[in-house]
Scaffold this motif. Structure first.
Motif, mmCIF file in Angstrom:
data_model
loop_
_atom_site.group_PDB
_atom_site.id
_atom_site.type_symbol
_atom_site.label_atom_id
_atom_site.label_comp_id
_atom_site.label_asym_id
_atom_site.label_seq_id
_atom_site.Cartn_x
_atom_site.Cartn_y
_atom_site.Cartn_z
ATOM 1 N N ARG A 1 -42.536 -63.390 19.355
ATOM 2 C CA ARG A 1 -42.201 -63.744 20.732
ATOM 3 C C ARG A 1 -40.774 -63.242 21.075
ATOM 4 N N ASP A 2 -39.798 -63.691 20.270
ATOM 5 C CA ASP A 2 -38.411 -63.297 20.557
ATOM 6 C C ASP A 2 -38.019 -62.005 19.847
ATOM 7 N N TYR A 3 -38.652 -61.768 18.738
ATOM 8 C CA TYR A 3 -38.342 -60.566 17.947
ATOM 9 C C TYR A 3 -39.623 -60.164 17.225
ATOM 10 N N PRO A 4 -39.916 -58.845 17.147
ATOM 11 C CA PRO A 4 -41.220 -58.438 16.596
ATOM 12 C C PRO A 4 -41.389 -58.765 15.124
ATOM 13 N N LEU A 5 -42.622 -58.981 14.750
ATOM 14 C CA LEU A 5 -42.981 -58.978 13.329
ATOM 15 C C LEU A 5 -42.923 -57.525 12.867
ATOM 16 N N PRO A 6 -42.732 -57.282 11.568
ATOM 17 C CA PRO A 6 -42.647 -55.877 11.108
ATOM 18 C C PRO A 6 -43.899 -55.094 11.490
ATOM 19 N N ILE A 7 -43.710 -53.896 12.013
ATOM 20 C CA ILE A 7 -44.886 -53.116 12.438
ATOM 21 C C ILE A 7 -45.601 -52.507 11.238
ATOM 22 N N GLU A 8 -44.932 -52.452 10.111
ATOM 23 C CA GLU A 8 -45.559 -51.977 8.870
ATOM 24 C C GLU A 8 -45.081 -52.864 7.743
ATOM 25 N N ASP A 9 -45.946 -53.119 6.792
ATOM 26 C CA ASP A 9 -45.532 -53.832 5.589
ATOM 27 C C ASP A 9 -44.858 -52.814 4.661
ATOM 28 N N HIS A 10 -43.689 -53.159 4.164
ATOM 29 C CA HIS A 10 -42.920 -52.192 3.377
ATOM 30 C C HIS A 10 -43.725 -51.655 2.189
ATOM 31 N N ARG A 11 -44.350 -52.566 1.439
ATOM 32 C CA ARG A 11 -45.051 -52.113 0.228
ATOM 33 C C ARG A 11 -46.226 -51.205 0.557
ATOM 34 N N GLN A 12 -46.978 -51.614 1.578
ATOM 35 C CA GLN A 12 -48.145 -50.788 1.938
ATOM 36 C C GLN A 12 -47.706 -49.418 2.466
ATOM 37 N N ALA A 13 -46.656 -49.444 3.293
ATOM 38 C CA ALA A 13 -46.177 -48.181 3.873
ATOM 39 C C ALA A 13 -45.671 -47.257 2.770
ATOM 40 N N ARG A 14 -44.983 -47.870 1.798
ATOM 41 C CA ARG A 14 -44.447 -47.093 0.686
ATOM 42 C C ARG A 14 -45.601 -46.464 -0.102
ATOM 43 N N ALA A 15 -46.612 -47.271 -0.365
ATOM 44 C CA ALA A 15 -47.759 -46.771 -1.135
ATOM 45 C C ALA A 15 -48.452 -45.636 -0.374
ATOM 46 N N ARG A 16 -48.584 -45.797 0.946
ATOM 47 C CA ARG A 16 -49.242 -44.758 1.750
ATOM 48 C C ARG A 16 -48.446 -43.446 1.697
ATOM 49 N N ALA A 17 -47.117 -43.571 1.809
ATOM 50 C CA ALA A 17 -46.278 -42.365 1.789
ATOM 51 C C ALA A 17 -46.378 -41.684 0.424
#
Ligand SMILES: Cc1cc2nc3c(=O)[nH]c(=O)nc-3n(C[C@H](O)[C@H](O)[C@H](O)COP(=O)(O)OP(=O)(O)OC[C@H]3O[C@@H](n4cnc5c(N)ncnc54)[C@H](O)[C@@H]3O)c2cc1C
Length: 474
Positions: free
Chosen positions: A449-465
Motif C-alpha cells: 500500500r505505502d511501499y511496494p513488495l519486492p517485484i522479484e524474489d532475490h533468490r529466484q531472480a538470482r537462480a534465473r539469471a
C-alpha cells in the motif's frame, strides 16, 4: 585577409574560457573572435543533459558578456551553418576543441574537409581528456582492453600538459546579418522541460557553468579529497566530487582537475584513477563506435533477455520494493545524478534480477543523467552486465540487500529518497518485507500500500539469471 577578418570559435562541449586551446589560439591570432554554438538536432543530448546544456549556454554567454561579447547560438545543421558563417563573415579560420564520439567526429571530419575546400582554415585542439583516446597504447601499439594496465601506462606517459589561462582580453566580431534568421535567443533554445516541468530537483541541486565547476572542485579539495578513499562508496556521505556534469560539459578540464589535486599537496591517487576510468571509456568508444549498441563479448548476444515493461517501469520509477534500488532511481529522476555505488547496484538489478537488456538501462540513463556521456555510460553498463571487455563477471550477482547493509548501514540514504520508509529502523530498512507487519505498521508502512513488495524474489531472480548464463556457456 585583413586584421578584421574574424576567427570563428565553435563551442560544443567546452563551455569555458580557461584551458580552452581553441579559444586561446583564436585570440592569439590578434583577430576578432566570433563565438558560436550550434543547436544541431544530430548531436542533441538526452532530456536531463539538455536542461544542463541550456544553463551551460547561458553561463558561457554571461562570461563572454563580461568581456564585451556574446555567444551566438544558431539553430540548424552544423555541417551547413558553419561553412555559411565562415563565408559570410569572411572568417580567416574556424577553431574548435575536439570531441570523440562517433556522431560528433563524423560531423567534424566532413566539416573540416568542406571548410578546406572553401579555403577556410579549420584548426582543432585537444582538452576534453588527459590524453586523446588514441594515445595510450600497448607496447605493440594496440589499444588496451583492461583498465589497470591502461591506467598504469597512462600514468607512465606523464601528467597532462599544464592548463592554459583564460584570455585576458577578447575582441569580438559581429554576426553577419545573413545568419540572423538562424540565431536563437535563450527563450527560444527549447531545451527546458515545460509540460511537465520535471527539472525542479535539477535546479535545486546544480548550477551549470565554469565558475560553479571551479567552486565544486575547490569545495571537494577542501573537504572531500582527504576522505575520498574511505567514504566514496557511502552514498549518504556525499563523499565524491560531483564533478561529472562539469567535466561532461567541459566547464572544467581533467588537466585543471589533475593540476589542482597535485597542487593541493594531498594524496589523490584513488580519485585520479576514477578519472582514469573516464579516459578508459573514451579509449574504448574510440575502438568500438557501437559501444552502446553491441555486446563487446559476442557470446552474450544469445542471452535470452526478458521483455518486461512492468518491471522496467518499476525500476525506472523507483518502485521495485528494494529500498536501495528505489532510492537510487528516485535520486536520478529528481536530481539527474546518482551516486556511483548505487548506479552499480541499480544496473546489476535491472540486468540480473530482471534480466532486462542492459541497453534499455543505458537508454534510460542517457535520458535522465545530467552527466550522461556516450563513452562512460555504455562502458559502465557493459561492465555491470558482464558483457564488456574489462567487466564484472555475469555470475557475480550483487545482492541489493547486502549492498544496502554494507554501504548504507544506517539507512540514511534510503530515508532521504524513499520517505515512505523514513521511520523504519535501520535493521529493517534494507529488506522491509522480512519485518513483522505489525512492526512495520507502527512505522506507518503497509507493504503493497505505502511501499511496494519486492517485484522479484532475490533468490529466484538470482537462480534465473545464473540458469540463463549457464545455458549461454553450454
Ligand atoms: C551504470 C553506470 C552508468 C554510468 N554512466 C556515467 C555517465 O554517463 N557519465 C559519467 O560521467 N559517469 C558515469 N558513470 C560513472 C560514475 O558513476 C560517475 O562518473 C560518478 O558517479 C560521478 O560522480 P562524481 O563526479 O562525484 O565522481 P567521483 O568519484 O568524484 O570521480 C571523479 C570523476 O571521475 C570520473 N569517473 C568516476 N567513476 C567513473 C566511472 N566508473 N566511469 C567513468 N568515469 C568515472 C567522472 O568523470 C567523475 O566526475 C556510470 C556508472 C555506472 C555504474
Amino acid at each position: 585577409m585583413t586584421r578584421s577578418n574574424p576567427v570563428i570559435v565553435w563551442f560544443r562541449e567546452d563551455f569555458r574560457l580557461a584551458d580552452n586551446a581553441a579559444l586561446l589560439a583564436a585570440v592569439e591570432t590578434g583577430q576578432p573572435v566570433l563565438c558560436v554554438f550550434v543547436l544541431d538536432a544530430a548531436t542533441f543530448p538526452g532530456g536531463a543533459a539538455r536542461w544542463w546544456l541550456d544553463g551551460a549556454l547561458r553561463a558561457l554567454d554571461a562570461a563572454l558578456h563580461a568581456h564585451g561579447g556574446t555567444l551566438h547560438v544558431l539553430r540548424g545543421a552544423a555541417g551547413s551553418l558553419i561553412p555559411e558563417l565562415a563565408r559570410d563573415s569572411g572568417a580567416a579560420a574556424v577553431h574548435w576543441n575536439r570531441r570523440y564520439d562517433p556522431v560528433g567526429r563524423g560531423v567534424d571530419t566532413a566539416l573540416k574537409a568542406a571548410l578546406r575546400q572553401s579555403d577556410v582554415a579549420a584548426h582543432s585542439f585537444a582538452g576534453a581528456l588527459l590524453h586523446e583516446p588514441w594515445t595510450i597504447r600497448t607496447r605493440q601499439g594496440a589499444p588496451f582492453q583492461m583498465f589497470t594496465p591502461f591506467w598504469r601506462a597512462a600514468c607512465a606517459f606523464g601528467g597532462p600538459r599544464p592548463p592554459l589561462s583564460a584570455p585576458s582580453e577578447l575582441s569580438f566580431a559581429r554576426l553577419p546579418e545573413t545568419l540572423e534568421d538562424s540565431r536563437v535567443a535563450p527563450a527560444g533554445f527549447g531545451l527546458l522541460p515545460v509540460a511537465p516541468d520535471w527539472a525542479a530537483g535539477l535546479r535545486e541541486d546544480w548550477e551549470p557553468g565554469e565558475t560553479a565547476a571551479h567552486a565544486c572542485l575547490t569545495r571537494f579539495l577542501g573537504d572531500g579529497l582527504a576522505a575520498y578513499g574511505r567514504v566514496r562508496d557511502i552514498p549518504a556521505a556525499e563523499g565524491t566530487s560531483r564533478l561529472s556534469p562539469y567535466l561532461r560539459f567541459g566547464h572544467i578540464t581533467p588537466a585543471q582537475v589533475w593540476q589542482a589535486v597535485a597542487q593541493s599537496g594531498q594524496e589523490g591517487t584513488k580519485f585520479l584513477a576514477e578519472m582514469g576510468w573516464r579516459e578508459f571509456a573514451w579509449s574504448l568508444l574510440f575502438q568500438h563506435e557501437d559501444l552502446a549498441r553491441r555486446n563487446l563479448r559476442g557470446t552474450f548476444d544469445a542471452l535470452p533477455w526478458r521483455t518486461d515493461p512492468e518491471g522496467l517501469r518499476a525500476w525506472q520509477t523507483g518502485r521495485t520494493g528494494y529500498p536501495l534500488v528505489d532510492a537510487g532511481m528516485r535520486q536520478l529522476w529528481r536530481t539527474g545524478w546518482m551516486h556511483n555505488r548505487v548506479r552499480m547496484v541499480v544496473a546489476s538489478f535491472l540486468v540480473k534480477h530482471l534480466l532486462i537488456d542492459w541497453r534499455q538501462g543505458e537508454a534510460w540513463f542517457a535520458d535522465t543523467l545530467v552527466d550522461h556521456d556516450p563513452a562512460s555510460n555504455p562502458m559502465n553498463w557493459q561492465w555491470s552486465a558482464g558483457t564488456g571487455v574489462d567487466a564484472a563477471p555475469f555470475f557475480r550477482i550483487m545482492s541489493p540487500v547486502l549492498q544496502s547493509e554494507k554501504f548504507d548501514p544506517a539507512g540514511d540514504y534510503i530515508r532521504r529518497w524513499v520517505p515512505e520508509l523514513a521511520d523504519v529502523p535501520a535493521r529493517l530498512i534494507h529488506a522491509p518485507w522480512v519485518a513483522d507487519a505489525g512492526v512495520l505498521g507502527t512505522c506507518g508502512v503497509v507493504l503493497g500500500r505505502d511501499y511496494p513488495l519486492p517485484i522479484e524474489d532475490h533468490r529466484q531472480a538470482r537462480a534465473r539469471a545464473l540458469a540463463a548464463w549457464t545455458a549461454l556457456r553450454n
